[in-house]
Design a protein around this motif. Sequence first.
Motif, PDB file in Angstrom:
ATOM      1  N   GLU A 101     -12.750 -41.098   7.744  1.00 47.38           N
ATOM      2  CA  GLU A 101     -13.962 -41.759   8.239  1.00 47.38           C
ATOM      3  C   GLU A 101     -14.010 -41.734   9.762  1.00 47.38           C
ATOM      4  O   GLU A 101     -15.065 -41.523  10.366  1.00 47.38           O
ATOM      5  CB  GLU A 101     -14.015 -43.210   7.735  1.00 47.38           C
ATOM      6  N   ARG A 102     -12.865 -41.940  10.408  1.00 49.81           N
ATOM      7  CA  ARG A 102     -12.809 -41.889  11.867  1.00 49.81           C
ATOM      8  C   ARG A 102     -13.091 -40.464  12.350  1.00 49.81           C
ATOM      9  O   ARG A 102     -13.796 -40.264  13.347  1.00 49.81           O
ATOM     10  CB  ARG A 102     -11.431 -42.357  12.362  1.00 49.81           C
TER      11      ARG A 102
ATOM     12  N   THR B  61     -11.659 -46.372  19.564  1.00 48.08           N
ATOM     13  CA  THR B  61     -11.542 -47.571  18.733  1.00 48.08           C
ATOM     14  C   THR B  61     -10.122 -47.715  18.194  1.00 48.08           C
ATOM     15  O   THR B  61      -9.916 -48.144  17.069  1.00 48.08           O
ATOM     16  CB  THR B  61     -12.540 -47.521  17.562  1.00 48.08           C
TER      17      THR B  61
ATOM     18  N   GLU C 115      -9.377 -43.888   5.765  1.00 50.53           N
ATOM     19  CA  GLU C 115      -9.703 -44.419   7.091  1.00 50.53           C
ATOM     20  C   GLU C 115      -9.597 -43.331   8.171  1.00 50.53           C
ATOM     21  O   GLU C 115     -10.356 -43.320   9.147  1.00 50.53           O
ATOM     22  CB  GLU C 115      -8.809 -45.603   7.458  1.00 50.53           C
TER      23      GLU C 115
ATOM     24  N   GLU D  84     -16.778 -39.829  12.369  1.00 51.88           N
ATOM     25  CA  GLU D  84     -17.452 -40.459  13.511  1.00 51.88           C
ATOM     26  C   GLU D  84     -17.322 -39.591  14.763  1.00 51.88           C
ATOM     27  O   GLU D  84     -18.293 -39.364  15.493  1.00 51.88           O
ATOM     28  CB  GLU D  84     -16.859 -41.846  13.777  1.00 51.88           C
TER      29      GLU D  84
END
Length: 220
Positions: free
Chosen positions: A159-160, A177, A156, A163
């Motif tokens: 993946e952040r 986020t 996680e 982004e």
Amino acid sequence: MSHLGSYVPAKECTLHPIDHIFTSLFNRESVSMAQSGFCQSLQRIALFLDECTNKSIIFLDEFGKGTNIAGLFCGLIIYIFNMNREKQPKIVASTHFYEIFRNNLLGKYTNRVNWLNMQVKEKEKSSLDFTFKVQKGSAESSWGAHCALMAGLPEEIVERAKEITLDLTNFKVPKMTLPEKDLRRISIYNSVAKKLIETEITPESVGEFCLWVSSVTKNS
């Protein structure tokens, strides 16, 4: 390497006589020095550009690293292309700024560069095969996210990070986020920092400040 009598790992090579070999491959960071590694690198580049000739060669490894932008690296390359031919050196540079190719940051100079990359094969989502072969063309990615997964970072987080990297590469402001609890924490940290800046440090005020911080964090 051949001028030094070293082994040259190539079948053949045509190279004119070299009068200077300039290298910027490593910066030694130390609190005992009044300069950052980045500042050392800039001074070194300034020296190279001042002393070089058209018979010199410059080796650069990750110039601009730590600045989070490719502009300085591109500016240097474009500057060298526009130097007087009597001063214009040969340059070999390695970089992870693959947005140079994606966003065409070198503009009309892109086709004047001989692009090479280390071949990497993506086998699975978190698995890479490093072939240790040099091939023509620019790299598709810096593979930083894959390396982070291979090093064991939670998916996680990676993946952040992907982004945010994509937004920065495309010159966009990353969207926040974060979970609500993390946003509250950031708000508290900002309040504490502001309070500390506004506090005149005395033996009494330090105790009062610590009590205030304790109450703020406890209530949160």
